[in-house]
Design a protein around this motif. Structure first.
Motif, PDB file in Angstrom:
ATOM      1  N   GLU A 107       1.601   8.631   5.273  1.00 52.06           N
ATOM      2  CA  GLU A 107       1.023   7.598   4.420  1.00 52.06           C
ATOM      3  C   GLU A 107       0.957   8.064   2.970  1.00 52.06           C
ATOM      4  OE1 GLU A 107      -0.374   4.034   3.164  1.00 52.06           O
ATOM      5  OE2 GLU A 107       0.507   4.553   5.100  1.00 52.06           O
TER       6      GLU A 107
ATOM      7  N   GLY B 222      -3.589  -3.700   2.348  1.00 53.15           N
ATOM      8  CA  GLY B 222      -4.437  -3.274   3.459  1.00 53.15           C
ATOM      9  C   GLY B 222      -4.959  -1.875   3.247  1.00 53.15           C
TER      10      GLY B 222
ATOM     11  N   TYR C 239      -5.932   1.494   5.370  1.00 51.55           N
ATOM     12  CA  TYR C 239      -5.674   2.086   6.677  1.00 51.55           C
ATOM     13  C   TYR C 239      -6.546   3.319   6.926  1.00 51.55           C
ATOM     14  CZ  TYR C 239      -1.651  -0.956   7.172  1.00 51.55           C
ATOM     15  OH  TYR C 239      -0.854  -2.064   7.279  1.00 51.55           O
TER      16      TYR C 239
ATOM     17  N   THR D 207      -6.918   6.257  14.067  1.00 51.09           N
ATOM     18  CA  THR D 207      -5.875   6.419  13.058  1.00 51.09           C
ATOM     19  C   THR D 207      -4.875   5.266  13.156  1.00 51.09           C
ATOM     20  OG1 THR D 207      -6.055   8.823  13.146  1.00 51.09           O
ATOM     21  CG2 THR D 207      -4.004   7.923  12.267  1.00 51.09           C
ATOM     22  N   GLY D 208      -4.575   4.651  12.026  1.00 50.93           N
ATOM     23  CA  GLY D 208      -3.641   3.527  12.001  1.00 50.93           C
ATOM     24  C   GLY D 208      -4.309   2.172  11.977  1.00 50.93           C
ATOM     25  N   ASP D 209      -5.617   2.102  12.277  1.00 54.35           N
ATOM     26  CA  ASP D 209      -6.327   0.822  12.170  1.00 54.35           C
ATOM     27  C   ASP D 209      -6.310   0.342  10.726  1.00 54.35           C
ATOM     28  OD1 ASP D 209      -6.945   0.908  14.845  1.00 54.35           O
ATOM     29  OD2 ASP D 209      -9.028   1.540  14.571  1.00 54.35           O
ATOM     30  N   ARG D 210      -6.141  -0.965  10.532  1.00 49.99           N
ATOM     31  CA  ARG D 210      -6.187  -1.539   9.179  1.00 49.99           C
ATOM     32  C   ARG D 210      -7.502  -2.282   9.008  1.00 49.99           C
ATOM     33  NH1 ARG D 210      -4.094  -6.266   6.356  1.00 49.99           N
ATOM     34  NH2 ARG D 210      -3.078  -7.043   8.237  1.00 49.99           N
TER      35      ARG D 210
ATOM     36  N   SER E 179      -9.211   1.121  -0.837  1.00 42.85           N
ATOM     37  CA  SER E 179     -10.102   2.149  -0.287  1.00 42.85           C
ATOM     38  C   SER E 179     -11.240   2.439  -1.259  1.00 42.85           C
ATOM     39  CB  SER E 179      -9.312   3.427   0.010  1.00 42.85           C
ATOM     40  OG  SER E 179      -8.673   3.915  -1.157  1.00 42.85           O
TER      41      SER E 179
ATOM     42  N   PHE F   2     -11.317  -5.043  11.675  1.00 43.72           N
ATOM     43  CA  PHE F   2     -10.080  -4.277  11.553  1.00 43.72           C
ATOM     44  C   PHE F   2      -9.013  -4.854  12.476  1.00 43.72           C
ATOM     45  CE2 PHE F   2     -12.606  -2.409  14.898  1.00 43.72           C
ATOM     46  CZ  PHE F   2     -11.700  -2.047  15.892  1.00 43.72           C
TER      47      PHE F   2
ATOM     48  N   ARG G 285      -5.892  -3.738  14.967  1.00 39.70           N
ATOM     49  CA  ARG G 285      -5.243  -2.667  15.722  1.00 39.70           C
ATOM     50  C   ARG G 285      -4.080  -3.292  16.478  1.00 39.70           C
ATOM     51  NH1 ARG G 285      -9.177   0.525  19.331  1.00 39.70           N
ATOM     52  NH2 ARG G 285      -9.815   1.256  17.257  1.00 39.70           N
TER      53      ARG G 285
ATOM     54  N   ASP H  12      -2.648   0.620   1.181  1.00 36.83           N
ATOM     55  CA  ASP H  12      -1.226   0.319   1.217  1.00 36.83           C
ATOM     56  C   ASP H  12      -0.961  -0.828   0.237  1.00 36.83           C
ATOM     57  OD1 ASP H  12       1.457   0.295   2.088  1.00 36.83           O
ATOM     58  OD2 ASP H  12       1.024  -1.381   3.431  1.00 36.83           O
TER      59      ASP H  12
END
Length: 339
Positions: free
Chosen positions: A102, A129, A131, A147-150, A162, A182, A184, A214
């Motif tokens: 990332e 988004g 992440y 990890t990877g959840d938006r 963020s 979130f 997933r 992102d």
């Protein structure tokens, strides 16, 4: 008797081999990696294909076994790093890899924006988004976020970056509860979490996650930047130079082989990275003539000063050039003679 001795020696040797190769120590070992041409990785639609070459430089890294640990003490430019220096607290291998990839994505996005702005080409970007990059154990998000959840909203508020999310949480106190929405996979979910103080920073409360924004970057002409499985943000400067060179009519490499390293932000500022000595070695092996190194505004411990020391050690003729901004790198390139 001899047969028993041979059997004992065999099992002793097998056990010793297992320990030397497979027993992992609480260290990572790093060493010079590669210097790779960026032309095959950067594709600007109808972009120029110039005579010279821009190269990104890498560092090889792996978990140390006993053999690697010993090599790191006798081989030049092999370095040992404690695990906690590389990975965040409680971070799994999957989370570490995800975070590095990332970081590379963010680096590419910034490189595109900087290159297009300086070339006077249309470019726009907006948050796409936020992440989750890692989750701390024994914190509210553990077992609830992955990890990877938006993350798309907190307490019903759509927070796009963020930084906005961190600032919102900072306005809360320990024991306050927040609703986190979130995505997933393709499924939207929601969970309620109670904020807790961080163990290392008891005056700060949080969810216990590392977040990254992102961005959706749109350009004209279109550009595609392939980074394969290279992680981290350190190729940002070199990506921006390659993209810019394909956008403009001139060849700013002047036909030379140019390597370097350094992060890039949306304003074109160049930031420091790790492993600069190993990257200098990698660039020299590939015949680079110039190496850009982050100057850190002349700091005594800057990447540039370390790169100069390394260049002297290996006796390279490669020119080490200090840079603080994208503009400085371009100005230097334009001052070079044609090959």
């Amino acid at each position: 008797m001899k047969k028993r001795t041979y059997i004992a020696l065999f099992f002793f040797g097998a056990a010793l081999t297992f320990l030397l190769i497979f027993m992992k120590l609480p260290y990572y070992v790093t060493m010079p990696g590669s210097a790779q041409s960026l032309k095959p990785l950067v594709h600007v639609e109808n972009g120029d294909r110039d005579k010279g070459t821009f190269m990104l430089t890498t560092v090889r890294m792996g978990r140390a076994n006993v053999i690697a640990y010993l090599f790191a003490h006798i081989r030049p430019f092999y370095e040992l790093h404690p695990v906690e220096e590389i990975k965040q607290e409680g971070e799994s291998d999957k989370e570490y890899t995800m975070r590095q990839l990332e970081l590379m994505e963010q680096s590419k996005e910034a490189a595109i924006v900087v290159a297009y702005r300086h070339a006077g080409k249309p470019v726009s970007y907006e948050p796409h988004g936020v992440y989750v990059m890692s989750v701390l154990p024994d914190m509210p998000a553990a077992g609830r976020l992955e990890t990877g959840d938006r993350i798309v909203a907190i307490d019903g508020k759509p927070l796009g970056t963020s930084e906005q999310m961190v600032n919102y949480i900072r306005g809360k106190q320990a024991g306050d509860r927040v609703r986190v929405a979130f995505i997933r996979g393709r499924k939207r979910q929601e969970t309620e979490l109670e904020l807790k103080p961080f163990r290392q920073h008891p005056n700060q409360v949080g969810l216990g996650v590392t977040l990254m924004t992102d961005y959706d970057v749109r350009t004209d002409p279109p550009v595609d930047v392939e980074s394969e499985q290279i992680g981290g943000p350190s190729a940002g400067l070199m990506f921006s130079l390659e993209i810019y060179n394909q956008l403009v009519d001139e060849d700013i490499t002047k036909g030379h082989k140019i390597a370097g390293t350094g992060t890039i932000d949306l304003d074109g500022n160049v930031g420091p990275i790790g492993g600069v000595s190993q990257k200098v070695v990698a660039a020299d092996r590939e015949g680079a003539e110039v190496f850009f190194a982050p100057n850190e505004h002349g700091a005594p411990t800057s990447n540039y000063r370390e790169a100069v020391r390394t260049a002297k050690k290996i006796g390279t003729h490669m020119k080490i050039v200090p840079v603080d901004t994208f503009d400085e790198a371009v100005r230097y390139l334009r001052s070079m003679p044609e090959t």
